[in-house]
Design a protein around this motif. Structure first.
Motif, PDB file in Angstrom:
ATOM      1  N   ASN A 345       0.827  -1.202   0.000  1.00 16.67           N
ATOM      2  CA  ASN A 345       0.000   0.000   0.000  1.00 16.67           C
ATOM      3  C   ASN A 345       0.865   1.258   0.000  1.00 16.67           C
ATOM      4  OD1 ASN A 345       1.028  -0.159   2.578  1.00 16.67           O
ATOM      5  ND2 ASN A 345      -0.892   0.363   3.630  1.00 16.67           N
ATOM      6  N   GLY A 346       1.997   1.160  -0.699  1.00 17.18           N
ATOM      7  CA  GLY A 346       2.975   2.247  -0.682  1.00 17.18           C
ATOM      8  C   GLY A 346       2.701   3.336  -1.706  1.00 17.18           C
ATOM      9  N   ARG A 347       3.792   3.936  -2.182  1.00 17.32           N
ATOM     10  CA  ARG A 347       3.684   5.102  -3.056  1.00 17.32           C
ATOM     11  C   ARG A 347       3.116   4.774  -4.441  1.00 17.32           C
ATOM     12  NH1 ARG A 347       9.793   7.419  -2.096  1.00 17.32           N
ATOM     13  NH2 ARG A 347       9.823   7.229   0.181  1.00 17.32           N
ATOM     14  N   GLY A 348       3.272   3.553  -4.884  1.00 17.64           N
ATOM     15  CA  GLY A 348       2.769   3.175  -6.198  1.00 17.64           C
ATOM     16  C   GLY A 348       3.726   3.565  -7.319  1.00 17.64           C
ATOM     17  N   ILE A 349       3.421   3.065  -8.506  1.00 18.01           N
ATOM     18  CA  ILE A 349       4.222   3.347  -9.707  1.00 18.01           C
ATOM     19  C   ILE A 349       3.285   3.932 -10.752  1.00 18.01           C
ATOM     20  CG2 ILE A 349       5.671   2.356 -11.526  1.00 18.01           C
ATOM     21  CD1 ILE A 349       6.338   0.076  -9.594  1.00 18.01           C
ATOM     22  N   PRO A 350       3.609   5.077 -11.336  1.00 17.89           N
ATOM     23  CA  PRO A 350       2.759   5.641 -12.385  1.00 17.89           C
ATOM     24  C   PRO A 350       2.531   4.632 -13.506  1.00 17.89           C
ATOM     25  CG  PRO A 350       4.438   7.220 -11.726  1.00 17.89           C
ATOM     26  CD  PRO A 350       4.785   5.915 -11.062  1.00 17.89           C
ATOM     27  N   HIS A 391       5.178  -8.622 -13.792  1.00 16.89           N
ATOM     28  CA  HIS A 391       4.520  -7.370 -14.137  1.00 16.89           C
ATOM     29  C   HIS A 391       4.199  -6.585 -12.871  1.00 16.89           C
ATOM     30  CE1 HIS A 391       3.933  -8.627 -18.313  1.00 16.89           C
ATOM     31  NE2 HIS A 391       3.616  -9.808 -17.837  1.00 16.89           N
ATOM     32  N   ALA A 392       3.990  -5.288 -13.033  1.00 14.81           N
ATOM     33  CA  ALA A 392       3.596  -4.412 -11.935  1.00 14.81           C
ATOM     34  C   ALA A 392       2.225  -3.827 -12.226  1.00 14.81           C
ATOM     35  CB  ALA A 392       4.625  -3.297 -11.749  1.00 14.81           C
ATOM     36  N   GLU A 393       1.364  -3.821 -11.217  1.00 13.52           N
ATOM     37  CA  GLU A 393       0.031  -3.254 -11.332  1.00 13.52           C
ATOM     38  C   GLU A 393      -0.253  -2.400 -10.101  1.00 13.52           C
ATOM     39  OE1 GLU A 393      -2.561  -6.584 -11.592  1.00 13.52           O
ATOM     40  OE2 GLU A 393      -1.969  -7.134 -13.644  1.00 13.52           O
ATOM     41  N   GLN A 394      -1.370  -1.671 -10.147  1.00 16.92           N
ATOM     42  CA  GLN A 394      -1.772  -0.892  -8.990  1.00 16.92           C
ATOM     43  C   GLN A 394      -2.536  -1.773  -8.019  1.00 16.92           C
ATOM     44  OE1 GLN A 394      -3.955   2.681  -9.845  1.00 16.92           O
ATOM     45  NE2 GLN A 394      -4.486   3.053  -7.718  1.00 16.92           N
ATOM     46  N   THR A 395      -2.225  -1.644  -6.742  1.00 18.55           N
ATOM     47  CA  THR A 395      -2.989  -2.335  -5.706  1.00 18.55           C
ATOM     48  C   THR A 395      -4.312  -1.612  -5.486  1.00 18.55           C
ATOM     49  OG1 THR A 395      -0.920  -2.974  -4.612  1.00 18.55           O
ATOM     50  CG2 THR A 395      -2.950  -3.136  -3.314  1.00 18.55           C
ATOM     51  N   PRO A 396      -5.431  -2.323  -5.411  1.00 22.62           N
ATOM     52  CA  PRO A 396      -6.692  -1.647  -5.089  1.00 22.62           C
ATOM     53  C   PRO A 396      -6.559  -0.836  -3.801  1.00 22.62           C
ATOM     54  CG  PRO A 396      -7.118  -3.899  -5.777  1.00 22.62           C
ATOM     55  CD  PRO A 396      -5.625  -3.761  -5.660  1.00 22.62           C
ATOM     56  N   GLY A 397      -6.899   0.422  -3.868  1.00 22.64           N
ATOM     57  CA  GLY A 397      -6.740   1.293  -2.708  1.00 22.64           C
ATOM     58  C   GLY A 397      -5.431   2.033  -2.686  1.00 22.64           C
ATOM     59  N   GLY A 398      -4.560   1.748  -3.662  1.00 22.41           N
ATOM     60  CA  GLY A 398      -3.284   2.458  -3.740  1.00 22.41           C
ATOM     61  C   GLY A 398      -2.113   1.570  -3.389  1.00 22.41           C
ATOM     62  N   GLY A 399      -0.999   1.810  -4.057  1.00 18.32           N
ATOM     63  CA  GLY A 399       0.197   1.008  -3.844  1.00 18.32           C
ATOM     64  C   GLY A 399       0.536   0.220  -5.101  1.00 18.32           C
ATOM     65  N   THR A 400       1.434  -0.738  -4.948  1.00 19.77           N
ATOM     66  CA  THR A 400       1.919  -1.519  -6.083  1.00 19.77           C
ATOM     67  C   THR A 400       1.778  -3.003  -5.796  1.00 19.77           C
ATOM     68  OG1 THR A 400       3.523   0.179  -6.711  1.00 19.77           O
ATOM     69  CG2 THR A 400       3.922  -2.047  -7.540  1.00 19.77           C
ATOM     70  N   THR A 401       1.303  -3.732  -6.788  1.00 25.98           N
ATOM     71  CA  THR A 401       1.312  -5.193  -6.742  1.00 25.98           C
ATOM     72  C   THR A 401       2.237  -5.679  -7.846  1.00 25.98           C
ATOM     73  OG1 THR A 401      -0.930  -5.383  -5.877  1.00 25.98           O
ATOM     74  CG2 THR A 401      -0.034  -7.316  -7.003  1.00 25.98           C
ATOM     75  N   VAL A 402       3.305  -6.338  -7.455  1.00 24.48           N
ATOM     76  CA  VAL A 402       4.176  -6.982  -8.433  1.00 24.48           C
ATOM     77  C   VAL A 402       3.835  -8.469  -8.423  1.00 24.48           C
ATOM     78  CG1 VAL A 402       6.533  -7.541  -9.089  1.00 24.48           C
ATOM     79  CG2 VAL A 402       6.018  -5.294  -8.124  1.00 24.48           C
ATOM     80  N   TRP A 403       3.461  -8.987  -9.582  1.00 28.91           N
ATOM     81  CA  TRP A 403       3.154 -10.412  -9.666  1.00 28.91           C
ATOM     82  C   TRP A 403       4.077 -11.098 -10.665  1.00 28.91           C
ATOM     83  CZ3 TRP A 403       1.650 -12.605 -14.256  1.00 28.91           C
ATOM     84  CH2 TRP A 403       1.088 -11.769 -15.224  1.00 28.91           C
ATOM     85  N   PHE A 404       4.363 -12.335 -10.373  1.00 31.59           N
ATOM     86  CA  PHE A 404       5.237 -13.123 -11.245  1.00 31.59           C
ATOM     87  C   PHE A 404       4.742 -14.555 -11.251  1.00 31.59           C
ATOM     88  CE2 PHE A 404       7.015 -12.951  -6.994  1.00 31.59           C
ATOM     89  CZ  PHE A 404       7.306 -14.271  -6.692  1.00 31.59           C
ATOM     90  N   THR A 405       5.167 -15.318 -12.262  1.00 30.77           N
ATOM     91  CA  THR A 405       4.752 -16.712 -12.363  1.00 30.77           C
ATOM     92  C   THR A 405       5.944 -17.629 -12.160  1.00 30.77           C
ATOM     93  OG1 THR A 405       5.031 -16.716 -14.784  1.00 30.77           O
ATOM     94  CG2 THR A 405       2.845 -16.171 -13.927  1.00 30.77           C
TER      95      THR A 405
END
Length: 413
Positions: A345-350, A391-405
């Motif tokens: 829930n941090g600063r996020g990535i544009p 990949h990097a996406e926005q976390t619902p509510g703000g922040g960053t979600t990085v997901w990988f397989t």
């Protein structure tokens, strides 16, 4: 001047690759059957290109190429009509032809069955002829039409075989290019690791010496020269940044070229090890780890480094106005692999930078001075080694979600 239809007809003819090529046993057999069926000694399979008649295969005489202008088959073959002449001298369109007048031959009986593609392009004709007047019954004519369809089917099979061969050649070229690329990458990775070793020895070691002397100088002047103390402190911080950058570069190099040794390993265990590595940075943060994390197929050292980098990033780029929260989850995907999410829930990535952050030295905010743009590119290298994607996406509510397989056990990476 060739018409557009003639250009397409010639293109269709050349696509079959028949001109100036051996006819083959099957086509030769069909032409012999045609002569026998018609009850005459001579038959030919003619192809008509822009300027000539090519007798691809013949029976009863030795074939050759002749001018298209002299060809009997070229007179009506593009109409698609079956031509039946018991005596060619009786038809004004053929009476003065050199194959009838004696200049090239003394044709009397003549039958031509056009070879029409499904698209309506005439390639040539199946021709039976004789130097005597001769007649056919309707059944014979129908069977000659059948033989023309057999010939077209053989043409099509040959065309498809050429396509398959061309595709096979392309695949072989692609495999060769891929092998060359892999060899080049291997060479590049080897050079990178060698470079990393040089960096470690020629830069890291001298920096340690510099750091040691700065520490000694600081102790000597402590309390006596405030301005010098500030300078020494600034120099010490600069050395520390350089040492951390070198460590990041070494990690990146080793992530791409270290021996890859996958094995079934519980993802939860690797998360716990990564959190242990980061215990000095977790103060004030909540890290929620699902207790149902799966067993994955991966290199334990590389995956541990991957998780450490991603959790470390989430801790580093926390927001000052709310407590840091990180959640680690995993869900199964098709093709026997897992998607692992590290959400904060941090600063996020544009949005415009979410792809480029995985590039070497890419930084969301270079002025912040919080990193070197190497950590996520190292993560990319590790995931690549496992045959996955990141990949990097926005976390619902703000922040960053990085997901990988990552692959599941039993599926090659």
């Amino acid at each position: 001047m060739r018409t557009a239809h003639e250009q397409r007809r010639l293109a269709a003819l050349h696509e079959y690759g028949l001109l100036d090529a051996p006819a083959g046993d099957e086509l030769e057999a069909v032409v012999r059957v045609a002569a026998t069926l018609a009850g005459v000694p001579t038959a030919t399979l003619n192809l008509i290109d822009e300027n000539r008649q090519c007798q691809l295969t013949t029976t009863g005489f030795e074939g050759s190429d002749t001018a298209r202008a002299d060809s009997m088959c070229a007179i009506r073959f593009e109409t698609g009509e079956f031509t039946y002449l018991p005596d060619a001298r009786a038809d004004p369109a053929y009476a003065e032809n050199p194959w009838v007048t004696g200049k090239l031959a003394d044709v009397r009986f003549y039958v031509s069955v056009p070879l029409m593609t499904p698209q309506g392009y005439a390639l040539g004709s199946l021709c039976v002829f004789h130097n005597e007047v001769h007649e056919l019954n309707p059944g014979q004519m129908d069977r000659l039409r059948d033989l023309a369809q057999v010939i077209l089917a053989l043409f099509e099979r040959r065309r498809q075989a050429r396509v398959v061969l061309a595709q096979h050649a392309e695949l072989e070229r692609a495999h060769a290019e891929r092998a060359a690329t892999i060899a080049e990458l291997s060479r590049s990775n080897t050079e990178l690791e060698q470079f990393a070793g040089v960096v470690s020895h020629d830069l890291a070691a001298p920096l340690s010496v510099v750091s040691g002397y700065l520490e000694l100088l600081g102790e000597r002047i402590r309390g006596t020269d405030p301005q010098s103390e500030k300078w020494i402190a600034a120099g010490t911080r600069a050395v520390g940044r350089m040492q951390r950058l070198i460590t990041s570069l070494l990690t990146y190099a080793r992530a791409g070229n270290a021996p890859y040794q996958p094995e079934p390993v519980p993802l939860g265990d690797l998360v716990e090890l990564a959190l242990t590595d980061l215990r000095g940075s977790i103060a004030g943060a909540t890290v929620a780890v699902r207790d149902d994390l799966p067993v994955i197929e991966g290199d334990p050292l590389l995956v541990r480094q991957l998780l450490q980098n991603l959790i470390g990033n989430a801790l580093k780029y926390r927001r000052p106005d709310r407590p840091c929260r990180i959640e680690i989850t995993a869900v199964p995907l098709e093709h026997n692999c897992w998607r692992v999410d590290v959400a904060d829930n941090g600063r996020g990535i544009p949005p415009a930078q979410r792809d480029r952050v995985f590039e070497m030295f890419a930084q969301v905010d270079p002025s912040a001075g919080t990193g070197y743009g190497v950590g996520l590119s190292t993560c990319q290298r590790i995931v690549d080694r496992h045959g996955g994607e990141i990949h990097a996406e926005q976390t619902p509510g703000g922040g960053t979600t990085v997901w990988f397989t990552l692959p599941a056990p039993g599926r090659p990476a």
